[in-house]
Design a protein around this motif. Structure first.
Motif, PDB file in Angstrom:
ATOM      1  N   HIS A  62      -8.777  -8.762  -5.749  1.00 14.00           N
ATOM      2  CA  HIS A  62      -9.246  -9.824  -6.643  1.00 14.00           C
ATOM      3  C   HIS A  62      -8.641  -9.708  -8.037  1.00 14.00           C
ATOM      4  CE1 HIS A  62     -12.815 -11.299  -4.037  1.00 14.00           C
ATOM      5  NE2 HIS A  62     -11.754 -11.011  -3.330  1.00 14.00           N
ATOM      6  N   LEU A  63      -8.196  -8.504  -8.401  1.00 10.00           N
ATOM      7  CA  LEU A  63      -7.542  -8.329  -9.703  1.00 10.00           C
ATOM      8  C   LEU A  63      -6.012  -8.424  -9.566  1.00 10.00           C
ATOM      9  CD1 LEU A  63      -9.714  -5.440 -11.201  1.00 10.00           C
ATOM     10  CD2 LEU A  63      -9.734  -7.843 -11.876  1.00 10.00           C
ATOM     11  N   ASN A  64      -5.566  -8.884  -8.393  1.00  8.68           N
ATOM     12  CA  ASN A  64      -4.126  -9.002  -8.111  1.00  8.68           C
ATOM     13  C   ASN A  64      -3.375  -7.692  -8.287  1.00  8.68           C
ATOM     14  OD1 ASN A  64      -4.032 -11.719  -7.334  1.00  8.68           O
ATOM     15  ND2 ASN A  64      -4.201 -12.346  -9.493  1.00  8.68           N
ATOM     16  N   ARG A  65      -4.051  -6.600  -7.975  1.00  3.41           N
ATOM     17  CA  ARG A  65      -3.399  -5.280  -8.009  1.00  3.41           C
ATOM     18  C   ARG A  65      -3.695  -4.592  -6.674  1.00  3.41           C
ATOM     19  NH1 ARG A  65      -3.861  -3.586 -13.461  1.00  3.41           N
ATOM     20  NH2 ARG A  65      -2.923  -1.585 -12.946  1.00  3.41           N
ATOM     21  N   PRO A  66      -3.269  -5.201  -5.558  1.00  2.91           N
ATOM     22  CA  PRO A  66      -3.688  -4.685  -4.251  1.00  2.91           C
ATOM     23  C   PRO A  66      -3.359  -3.211  -4.052  1.00  2.91           C
ATOM     24  CG  PRO A  66      -1.822  -6.182  -4.034  1.00  2.91           C
ATOM     25  CD  PRO A  66      -2.311  -6.307  -5.445  1.00  2.91           C
ATOM     26  N   ILE A  67      -4.251  -2.551  -3.320  1.00  2.00           N
ATOM     27  CA  ILE A  67      -4.020  -1.143  -2.977  1.00  2.00           C
ATOM     28  C   ILE A  67      -3.064  -1.098  -1.793  1.00  2.00           C
ATOM     29  CG2 ILE A  67      -5.079   0.997  -2.139  1.00  2.00           C
ATOM     30  CD1 ILE A  67      -7.763  -0.114  -3.351  1.00  2.00           C
ATOM     31  N   VAL A  68      -2.015  -0.298  -1.923  1.00  2.00           N
ATOM     32  CA  VAL A  68      -1.136  -0.051  -0.780  1.00  2.00           C
ATOM     33  C   VAL A  68      -1.624   1.249  -0.138  1.00  2.00           C
ATOM     34  CG1 VAL A  68       1.225   0.278   0.007  1.00  2.00           C
ATOM     35  CG2 VAL A  68       0.765  -1.210  -1.967  1.00  2.00           C
ATOM     36  N   TRP A  69      -2.128   1.122   1.085  1.00  3.11           N
ATOM     37  CA  TRP A  69      -2.765   2.253   1.775  1.00  3.11           C
ATOM     38  C   TRP A  69      -1.754   2.998   2.629  1.00  3.11           C
ATOM     39  CZ3 TRP A  69      -7.828   3.051   0.491  1.00  3.11           C
ATOM     40  CH2 TRP A  69      -8.541   1.959  -0.026  1.00  3.11           C
ATOM     41  N   GLU A  70      -1.947   4.295   2.774  1.00  2.00           N
ATOM     42  CA  GLU A  70      -1.184   5.055   3.763  1.00  2.00           C
ATOM     43  C   GLU A  70      -1.506   4.462   5.133  1.00  2.00           C
ATOM     44  OE1 GLU A  70      -2.557   9.043   3.119  1.00  2.00           O
ATOM     45  OE2 GLU A  70      -1.503   9.215   1.210  1.00  2.00           O
ATOM     46  N   ASN A 122       3.323  -2.536 -12.046  1.00  2.24           N
ATOM     47  CA  ASN A 122       2.059  -3.103 -12.533  1.00  2.24           C
ATOM     48  C   ASN A 122       1.441  -4.086 -11.545  1.00  2.24           C
ATOM     49  OD1 ASN A 122       4.101  -4.864 -12.862  1.00  2.24           O
ATOM     50  ND2 ASN A 122       3.558  -5.507 -14.957  1.00  2.24           N
ATOM     51  N   HIS A 123       2.010  -4.168 -10.341  1.00  2.00           N
ATOM     52  CA  HIS A 123       1.466  -5.101  -9.347  1.00  2.00           C
ATOM     53  C   HIS A 123       0.609  -4.427  -8.291  1.00  2.00           C
ATOM     54  CE1 HIS A 123       4.635  -8.503 -10.032  1.00  2.00           C
ATOM     55  NE2 HIS A 123       3.874  -8.260 -11.074  1.00  2.00           N
ATOM     56  N   PHE A 124       0.670  -3.086  -8.236  1.00  2.00           N
ATOM     57  CA  PHE A 124       0.025  -2.404  -7.111  1.00  2.00           C
ATOM     58  C   PHE A 124      -0.813  -1.207  -7.544  1.00  2.00           C
ATOM     59  CE2 PHE A 124       3.900  -4.238  -5.189  1.00  2.00           C
ATOM     60  CZ  PHE A 124       3.327  -4.985  -4.172  1.00  2.00           C
ATOM     61  N   CYS A 125      -1.744  -0.841  -6.652  1.00  3.62           N
ATOM     62  CA  CYS A 125      -2.364   0.479  -6.679  1.00  3.62           C
ATOM     63  C   CYS A 125      -1.808   1.200  -5.453  1.00  3.62           C
ATOM     64  CB  CYS A 125      -3.877   0.406  -6.528  1.00  3.62           C
ATOM     65  SG  CYS A 125      -4.685  -0.546  -7.810  1.00  3.62           S
ATOM     66  N   LEU A 126      -1.797   2.511  -5.505  1.00  2.13           N
ATOM     67  CA  LEU A 126      -1.292   3.270  -4.369  1.00  2.13           C
ATOM     68  C   LEU A 126      -2.326   4.317  -3.980  1.00  2.13           C
ATOM     69  CD1 LEU A 126       1.124   4.018  -2.481  1.00  2.13           C
ATOM     70  CD2 LEU A 126       1.915   5.550  -4.305  1.00  2.13           C
ATOM     71  N   GLN A 127      -2.734   4.287  -2.716  1.00  2.00           N
ATOM     72  CA  GLN A 127      -3.648   5.327  -2.230  1.00  2.00           C
ATOM     73  C   GLN A 127      -2.803   6.518  -1.801  1.00  2.00           C
ATOM     74  OE1 GLN A 127      -4.142   5.610   1.632  1.00  2.00           O
ATOM     75  NE2 GLN A 127      -4.948   7.645   1.138  1.00  2.00           N
ATOM     76  N   ASN A 128      -3.185   7.710  -2.270  1.00  2.00           N
ATOM     77  CA  ASN A 128      -2.382   8.899  -1.984  1.00  2.00           C
ATOM     78  C   ASN A 128      -3.274  10.073  -1.589  1.00  2.00           C
ATOM     79  OD1 ASN A 128      -0.963  11.568  -3.350  1.00  2.00           O
ATOM     80  ND2 ASN A 128       0.487  10.213  -2.339  1.00  2.00           N
ATOM     81  N   ILE A 150     -10.752   0.357 -15.310  1.00  2.00           N
ATOM     82  CA  ILE A 150      -9.472   1.052 -15.506  1.00  2.00           C
ATOM     83  C   ILE A 150      -8.306   0.145 -15.106  1.00  2.00           C
ATOM     84  CG2 ILE A 150      -8.079   3.012 -14.691  1.00  2.00           C
ATOM     85  CD1 ILE A 150     -10.870   4.545 -14.579  1.00  2.00           C
ATOM     86  N   LEU A 151      -8.481  -0.612 -14.014  1.00  2.00           N
ATOM     87  CA  LEU A 151      -7.411  -1.538 -13.605  1.00  2.00           C
ATOM     88  C   LEU A 151      -7.164  -2.587 -14.679  1.00  2.00           C
ATOM     89  CD1 LEU A 151      -7.797  -2.399  -9.802  1.00  2.00           C
ATOM     90  CD2 LEU A 151      -6.182  -0.878 -10.909  1.00  2.00           C
ATOM     91  N   ASN A 152      -8.236  -3.051 -15.310  1.00  5.71           N
ATOM     92  CA  ASN A 152      -8.084  -4.063 -16.353  1.00  5.71           C
ATOM     93  C   ASN A 152      -7.403  -3.500 -17.591  1.00  5.71           C
ATOM     94  OD1 ASN A 152      -9.061  -6.491 -15.274  1.00  5.71           O
ATOM     95  ND2 ASN A 152     -11.173  -5.753 -15.432  1.00  5.71           N
ATOM     96  N   LYS A 153      -7.653  -2.211 -17.860  1.00  2.64           N
ATOM     97  CA  LYS A 153      -7.153  -1.603 -19.088  1.00  2.64           C
ATOM     98  C   LYS A 153      -5.715  -1.092 -18.929  1.00  2.64           C
ATOM     99  CE  LYS A 153      -8.485   2.177 -22.090  1.00  2.64           C
ATOM    100  NZ  LYS A 153      -9.301   3.382 -22.032  1.00  2.64           N
ATOM    101  N   HIS A 154      -5.437  -0.443 -17.802  1.00  2.00           N
ATOM    102  CA  HIS A 154      -4.124   0.186 -17.604  1.00  2.00           C
ATOM    103  C   HIS A 154      -3.255  -0.702 -16.735  1.00  2.00           C
ATOM    104  CE1 HIS A 154      -5.262   4.122 -19.273  1.00  2.00           C
ATOM    105  NE2 HIS A 154      -6.462   3.787 -18.843  1.00  2.00           N
ATOM    106  N   LYS A 155      -2.128  -1.070 -17.258  1.00  2.00           N
ATOM    107  CA  LYS A 155      -1.269  -1.966 -16.484  1.00  2.00           C
ATOM    108  C   LYS A 155      -0.171  -1.209 -15.733  1.00  2.00           C
ATOM    109  CE  LYS A 155      -3.715  -5.482 -17.587  1.00  2.00           C
ATOM    110  NZ  LYS A 155      -4.714  -5.958 -16.611  1.00  2.00           N
ATOM    111  N   ASN A 156      -0.252   0.137 -15.744  1.00  2.00           N
ATOM    112  CA  ASN A 156       0.711   0.926 -14.965  1.00  2.00           C
ATOM    113  C   ASN A 156       0.274   0.990 -13.509  1.00  2.00           C
ATOM    114  OD1 ASN A 156       2.008   1.644 -17.313  1.00  2.00           O
ATOM    115  ND2 ASN A 156       0.668   3.405 -17.618  1.00  2.00           N
ATOM    116  N   LEU A 157       1.086   1.668 -12.716  1.00  2.00           N
ATOM    117  CA  LEU A 157       0.687   1.953 -11.345  1.00  2.00           C
ATOM    118  C   LEU A 157      -0.594   2.798 -11.376  1.00  2.00           C
ATOM    119  CD1 LEU A 157       1.401   1.966  -8.259  1.00  2.00           C
ATOM    120  CD2 LEU A 157       2.509   4.167  -8.681  1.00  2.00           C
ATOM    121  N   THR A 158      -1.559   2.439 -10.540  1.00  2.00           N
ATOM    122  CA  THR A 158      -2.796   3.202 -10.449  1.00  2.00           C
ATOM    123  C   THR A 158      -2.853   3.865  -9.083  1.00  2.00           C
ATOM    124  OG1 THR A 158      -3.865   1.626 -11.907  1.00  2.00           O
ATOM    125  CG2 THR A 158      -5.310   3.036 -10.609  1.00  2.00           C
ATOM    126  N   VAL A 159      -2.947   5.189  -9.082  1.00  2.00           N
ATOM    127  CA  VAL A 159      -3.009   5.935  -7.827  1.00  2.00           C
ATOM    128  C   VAL A 159      -4.467   6.317  -7.583  1.00  2.00           C
ATOM    129  CG1 VAL A 159      -2.312   8.078  -6.678  1.00  2.00           C
ATOM    130  CG2 VAL A 159      -0.654   6.807  -8.059  1.00  2.00           C
TER     131      VAL A 159
END
Ligand SMILES: [Zn+2]
Ligand SMILES: [Zn+2]
Length: 421
Positions: free
Chosen positions: A257-265, A310-316, A228-237
């Motif tokens: 490793h996919l350069n889309r680090p998760i930003v954790w609470e 498109n640079h981050f994932c966000l844990q929510n 999903i990270l490879n396919k979707h270039k939007n923010l991933t929650v």
């Protein structure tokens, strides 16, 4: 002679508690509840099967009658349905946790993600026997969707009893489960107490969306996440469960490793950092981080994420759903965080919130429980003299599934004391 009583949790999921006792010693396995905290006297909660039938452990310390010279509670893993009755304990009975479970407990309490318990904790190491008077408990590493899960072998010198805890065969620790299954088989167990969660539902797909027809391997969650990270270039929650540390660490690694680090609470980031600092850990700077306690963590502000979708994932977490009001375009990956499913009213709130924002919701969760076929495989492999299914709404369905197996079953009843001479 050793007696076994089933103290609670028959025909339900969770709260399954057994007492194994001799004249002078007793071991109680697990101490959870199947429901949330309830108000009431311990006696009324015992009558309603909210608490296990051991009033002597809930009484005033001074009035407690010491029935056993040696006794202890052993916890298979830190899920609430195996631990939550500990909050009602009024006794200094030792409560044994695996070393990783104890570390997780301390970390969750420190971050406000778990309740601090006023109990006499002791630590066990896997495969190191612990003597409780006449009884010996040896814990084996198992595989479940939480760090530190164990299966127990309980011996009295003549008999051997197994307690599977919650278990699956398709996680990352299959070899650990194989090890205890084979060892239990060699011991020719008098009784195996085996979880049968997946036999609760007629519809194979009702347990966290996982059924026997579907792949339930833990690695699928990570593969889906990667895809999903490879396919979707939007923010991933993402919404994973805070106690599944191994999955959190792996998701963190995959995203880095996919350069889309998760930003954790912050609470999640701190808990993860206590288990591994091998990978960079990014933490949401909510303005309250301060300078203290962020060593090793990389702060990222909400504004930075908003400007670099498109640079981050966000844990929510569900409690922080309002943070997502700041974003209009993202994809939501549910991965066994709360709310887990339809039975929780918050689940509909979450779904409606996302629907209103026209956000795609994808469930990539994987169950921590063995499938029906895997439960049968465990029972067949261990081949105990008697197998008792529990941690299930329909334990008889498991018995029926194995009716031609040659195995013998014990159908636990509250009123019975099972005697092993
Ligand atoms: Zn459970
Ligand atoms: Zn569990």
């Amino acid at each position: 002679m050793t007696n076994i009583r089933f103290l609670n949790g028959l025909n339900t999921i969770g709260a399954n508690i057994a007492e194994i006792s001799t004249r002078s010693s007793r071991v109680i396995t697990d101490f959870g509840m199947a429901v949330d905290f309830k108000i009431g006297t311990s006696q009324s909660l015992i009558e309603k099967h909210v608490l296990p039938d051991v009033p002597e452990l809930f009484g005033d310390k001074q009035e407690q009658i010491k029935e056993y010279k040696d006794e202890a509670i052993f916890i298979t893993h830190l899920h609430l349905d195996h631990t939550s009755a500990l909050a009602y304990l009024k006794s200094d009975i030792p409560v044994y946790l695996s070393r990783p479970s104890y570390k997780l407990y301390r970390s969750l309490v420190k971050q406000g993600l778990g309740l601090a318990l006023n109990v006499n904790f002791k630590i066990f190491d896997f495969e190191v026997p612990v003597k409780i008077g006449d009884l010996t408990v040896t814990a084996y590493q198992s595989d479940h969707d939480i760090l530190g899960a164990a299966a127990f072998l309980i011996e009295d010198g003549k008999h051997a009893f197994g307690q599977s805890g919650d278990v699956r065969l398709s996680g990352s620790h299959r070899s650990a489960v194989d090890k205890w299954m084979n060892l239990f088989k060699q011991r020719n167990l008098d009784l195996l107490m085996l979880e049968a969660t997946s036999f609760s539902f007629e519809d194979d797909n009702s347990l966290n969306g996982q059924g026997d027809n579907e792949v339930t391997v833990e690695s699928k969650c990570l593969e889906d996440f990667k895809r999903i990270l490879n396919k979707h270039k939007n923010l991933t929650v993402i919404n994973p469960y805070s106690r599944d540390i191994e999955r959190l660490l792996q998701m963190n690694k995959v995203a880095n490793h996919l350069n889309r680090p998760i930003v954790w609470e912050p609470q999640y980031a701190h808990v993860i950092s206590e288990f591994s600092l091998e990978e960079p850990i990014f933490v949401l700077d909510d303005g309250n981080l301060g300078l203290k306690g962020i060593a090793g963590l990389i702060p990222v502000s909400l504004l930075t994420i908003m400007n670099n979708l498109n640079h981050f994932c966000l844990q929510n977490s569900f409690e922080n759903l309002d943070i997502l009001m700041n974003f209009n375009k993202f994809i939501y990956l549910h991965c066994n965080g709360a709310p887990l499913g339809d039975y929780d009213p918050h689940y509909q709130t979450l779904k409606s919130f996302l629907e209103n924002k026209r956000i795609e919701f994808i469930d990539i969760g994987v169950s921590g429980h063995a499938t029906k076929a895997e439960i049968c495989e465990v029972a067949r492999t261990v081949a105990a003299k008697k197998t008792a299914f529990w941690h299930s709404f329909d334990p008889d369905a498991a018995v029926n599934a194995l009716k031609n197996s040659g195995l013998q079953f014990l159908r636990p009843r509250y009123t019975e004391i099972y005697r092993f001479k």
